[in-house]
Design a protein around this motif. Structure first.
Motif, PDB file in Angstrom:
ATOM      1  N   SER A   1      -5.345   0.976  -4.450  1.00 16.51           N
ATOM      2  CA  SER A   1      -6.472   0.884  -3.507  1.00 16.51           C
ATOM      3  C   SER A   1      -7.691   1.691  -3.928  1.00 16.51           C
ATOM      4  O   SER A   1      -8.805   1.383  -3.523  1.00 16.51           O
ATOM      5  N   LYS A   2      -7.507   2.739  -4.677  1.00 14.87           N
ATOM      6  CA  LYS A   2      -8.625   3.643  -4.919  1.00 14.87           C
ATOM      7  C   LYS A   2      -9.215   3.420  -6.311  1.00 14.87           C
ATOM      8  O   LYS A   2     -10.123   2.632  -6.457  1.00 14.87           O
TER       9      LYS A   2
ATOM     10  N   THR B   1      -1.173   4.156  -5.665  1.00 10.27           N
ATOM     11  CA  THR B   1      -1.772   2.968  -5.056  1.00 10.27           C
ATOM     12  C   THR B   1      -2.772   2.303  -5.995  1.00 10.27           C
ATOM     13  O   THR B   1      -3.318   2.967  -6.882  1.00 10.27           O
TER      14      THR B   1
ATOM     15  N   CYS C   1      -0.571  16.237  -0.444  1.00 11.00           N
ATOM     16  CA  CYS C   1      -1.545  15.286  -0.969  1.00 11.00           C
ATOM     17  C   CYS C   1      -2.282  15.944  -2.131  1.00 11.00           C
ATOM     18  O   CYS C   1      -2.872  17.012  -1.972  1.00 11.00           O
TER      19      CYS C   1
ATOM     20  N   GLY D   1       0.831  -1.201   0.000  1.00 10.54           N
ATOM     21  CA  GLY D   1       0.000   0.000   0.000  1.00 10.54           C
ATOM     22  C   GLY D   1       0.866   1.252   0.000  1.00 10.54           C
ATOM     23  O   GLY D   1       2.062   1.193   0.313  1.00 10.54           O
TER      24      GLY D   1
ATOM     25  N   ILE E   1       4.724   5.911   2.843  1.00 14.15           N
ATOM     26  CA  ILE E   1       4.721   7.082   3.738  1.00 14.15           C
ATOM     27  C   ILE E   1       5.642   6.829   4.934  1.00 14.15           C
ATOM     28  O   ILE E   1       6.459   7.668   5.307  1.00 14.15           O
TER      29      ILE E   1
ATOM     30  N   ARG F   1      -3.642  -4.447  -0.771  1.00 15.75           N
ATOM     31  CA  ARG F   1      -2.542  -3.659  -0.192  1.00 15.75           C
ATOM     32  C   ARG F   1      -1.340  -3.596  -1.152  1.00 15.75           C
ATOM     33  O   ARG F   1      -0.327  -4.271  -0.959  1.00 15.75           O
TER      34      ARG F   1
ATOM     35  N   ALA G   1      -2.612   9.355  -4.437  1.00 17.83           N
ATOM     36  CA  ALA G   1      -3.503   8.202  -4.256  1.00 17.83           C
ATOM     37  C   ALA G   1      -4.749   8.276  -5.147  1.00 17.83           C
ATOM     38  O   ALA G   1      -5.274   7.250  -5.569  1.00 17.83           O
ATOM     39  N   TYR G   2      -5.216   9.489  -5.430  1.00 21.51           N
ATOM     40  CA  TYR G   2      -6.476   9.660  -6.181  1.00 21.51           C
ATOM     41  C   TYR G   2      -6.258  10.200  -7.593  1.00 21.51           C
ATOM     42  O   TYR G   2      -7.204  10.654  -8.231  1.00 21.51           O
TER      43      TYR G   2
ATOM     44  N   ASP H   1       1.569  12.833  -2.722  1.00 21.13           N
ATOM     45  CA  ASP H   1       0.720  11.657  -2.551  1.00 21.13           C
ATOM     46  C   ASP H   1      -0.405  11.720  -3.595  1.00 21.13           C
ATOM     47  O   ASP H   1      -1.356  12.488  -3.461  1.00 21.13           O
TER      48      ASP H   1
ATOM     49  N   ASP I   1       0.551   3.487   2.068  1.00 19.10           N
ATOM     50  CA  ASP I   1       0.844   3.749   3.486  1.00 19.10           C
ATOM     51  C   ASP I   1       2.238   3.274   3.893  1.00 19.10           C
ATOM     52  O   ASP I   1       2.911   3.922   4.693  1.00 19.10           O
TER      53      ASP I   1
HETATM   54  C1  LIG Z   1      -6.061   5.822   0.870  1.00 21.30           C
HETATM   55  C2  LIG Z   1      -4.896   6.713   0.899  1.00 21.30           C
HETATM   56  C3  LIG Z   1      -3.597   6.234   0.997  1.00 21.30           C
HETATM   57  C4  LIG Z   1      -3.282   4.800   1.333  1.00 21.30           C
HETATM   58  O1  LIG Z   1      -3.357   3.980   0.307  1.00 21.30           O
HETATM   59  P1  LIG Z   1      -3.005   2.427   0.507  1.00 21.30           P
HETATM   60  O2  LIG Z   1      -2.324   2.117  -0.768  1.00 21.30           O
HETATM   61  O3  LIG Z   1      -4.324   1.750   0.662  1.00 21.30           O
HETATM   62  O4  LIG Z   1      -2.124   2.270   1.683  1.00 21.30           O
HETATM   63  C5  LIG Z   1      -2.537   7.105   0.921  1.00 21.30           C
HETATM   64  N1  LIG Z   1      -2.766   8.416   0.788  1.00 21.30           N
HETATM   65  C6  LIG Z   1      -4.002   8.930   0.727  1.00 21.30           C
HETATM   66  C7  LIG Z   1      -4.179  10.381   0.582  1.00 21.30           C
HETATM   67  C8  LIG Z   1      -5.112   8.105   0.804  1.00 21.30           C
HETATM   68  O5  LIG Z   1      -6.338   8.622   0.809  1.00 21.30           O
END
Ligand SMILES: *Cc1c(COP(=O)(O)O)cnc(C)c1O
Length: 355
Positions: free
Chosen positions: A212-213, A210, A152, A82, A87, A221, A185-186, A183, A84
């Motif tokens: 994840s989203k 990631t 972010c 992940g 980070i 993960r 992630a999105y 970051d 995470d």
């Molecule tokens: C969900 C999220 C993560 C973590 O993502 P994982 O890959 O599930 O650990 C990291 N940064 C932000 C801003 C998130 O919203």
């Protein structure tokens, strides 16, 4: 034998508040719109063979596939458990506990602060303005002892993008002894705004990604840290020996097939349609004070008597993320975009309590 845990545990750990993850907060419900997950899963087939063997330290195949997807060199990519893990790993590699510091810019993702507390690294908080832009001069005037700046983009929980000019000013302004972590992630919800192509130009830029989203694979993960190859080499020294399990690597490989990347993009489009539908409906509900502009799969909404709205929805099985106690977020609830049916159910309930 009498036993007192406070005699053995690290002081940092004793006093810290753990990350309030969506699966830890302890609600029961039927409609989960609190963790920015995709409402649909990818159905993938995995070959469960060779499980007697340790996985590769870094899957060559997965790194190559992700490098094609993201447009960077394989040596600029590290696969992690992940985003995470990325980070956390960055702090453990680049920050001397009790000496070095990081910067984060609330309101933002809480894990930067949680990881800093666990690692024993000071977090020099540089708040965003109420327009949710980062304060470039505040950041630049606080970089003494700072090794990492976490930004972010798009920002969670506010949903806005950072100004690309601001990111560039930070990268140019901090000098070569400070790393800037973006970051993303999105970012698949706003792909034109990614800064990942800047990696070759800025050796102090690190991008987190990631599955994840947008890929809908929070359950496996799998994340990626993308940076100058010398940064990746240092991270590789410290990361766990086998960070990802073999089945996870197989699933990730499958998710990055051309067909599944297209599936991900189609789903992003569907979610964006649901989002515009939801925003439109929310704007016609009297207890909604404001719906903020969103470049993600969630929206931040300001309600009149936010806590009672949140609690009413919980009773109805709809779990959202209450942000009321956070800086600049008084009265705000974060809503993950679900299926159209989930959005309709939410609107129905909100119409009921606002009439
Ligand atoms: C969900 C999220 C993560 C973590 O993502 P994982 O890959 O599930 O650990 C990291 N940064 C932000 C801003 C998130 O919203």
């Amino acid at each position: 034998m009498s036993f007192d845990i406070t005699n053995v545990v690290r002081k940092q750990v004793l006093t810290m508040i753990p990350y309030q993850s969506a699966r830890r907060i302890g609600y029961t419900g039927t409609t989960w719109l609190n963790a920015n997950e995709l409402p649909m899963s990818m159905s993938l087939t995995v070959k469960l063979k060779d499980l007697n063997r340790y996985p590769e330290f870094q899957s060559y195949e997965l790194i190559n596939k992700y490098s094609d997807y993201v447009g960077c060199l394989p040596e600029q990519i590290l696969v992690t458990r992940g985003a995470d893990e990325g980070i956390d790993l960055l702090m453990r590699v680049f920050c001397e506990p009790g000496v070095d510091a990081i910067i984060s810019c609330p309101p933002t993702y809480d894990m930067y602060n949680v990881c800093a507390a666990i690692t024993g690294v000071k977090n020099k908080i540089c708040n965003m303005g109420s327009d949710w832009n980062i304060n470039v001069s505040l950041i630049l005037s606080n970089i003494d002892k700072v090794k990492l700046i976490y930004l972010c983009h798009p920002n969670n929980p506010t949903g806005n993008l950072l100004q690309l000019n601001d990111i560039k000013s930070i990268l140019n302004g901090v000098g070569s002894s400070v790393l800037v972590v973006i970051d993303e992630a999105y970012i698949e919800f706003a792909l034109n705004y990614s800064v990942v192509s800047w990696i070759s130009e800025f050796p102090n830029l690190i991008v987190l990604r990631t599955l994840s989203k947008s890929f809908g694979l929070a359950g496996i993960r799998c994340g990626f840290t993308i940076a100058h190859s010398s940064v990746i080499q240092m991270l590789s020294k410290v990361i766990a020996p086998y960070p990802l399990s073999t089945p996870v690597i197989d699933i990730a490989l499958c998710a990055l097939n051309t067909n599944n990347i297209q599936l991900m993009k189609d789903r992003v489009d569907i979610l964006m349609e649901n989002k515009y539908w939801l925003i439109n409906k929310l704007n016609n509900i009297s207890i909604v004070e404001r719906v903020f502009l969103s470049f993600t799969n969630y929206i931040l909404v300001k309600f009149i008597s936010c806590d009672s709205v949140f609690n009413y929805l919980i009773q109805q099985g709809v779990v959202l993320r209450n942000q009321n106690k956070k800086l600049h977020l008084t009265g705000c609830i974060r809503i993950t975009i679900g299926t159209r049916e989930e959005c309709e159910y939410l609107i129905k309930l909100l119409q009921k309590i606002s009439s």
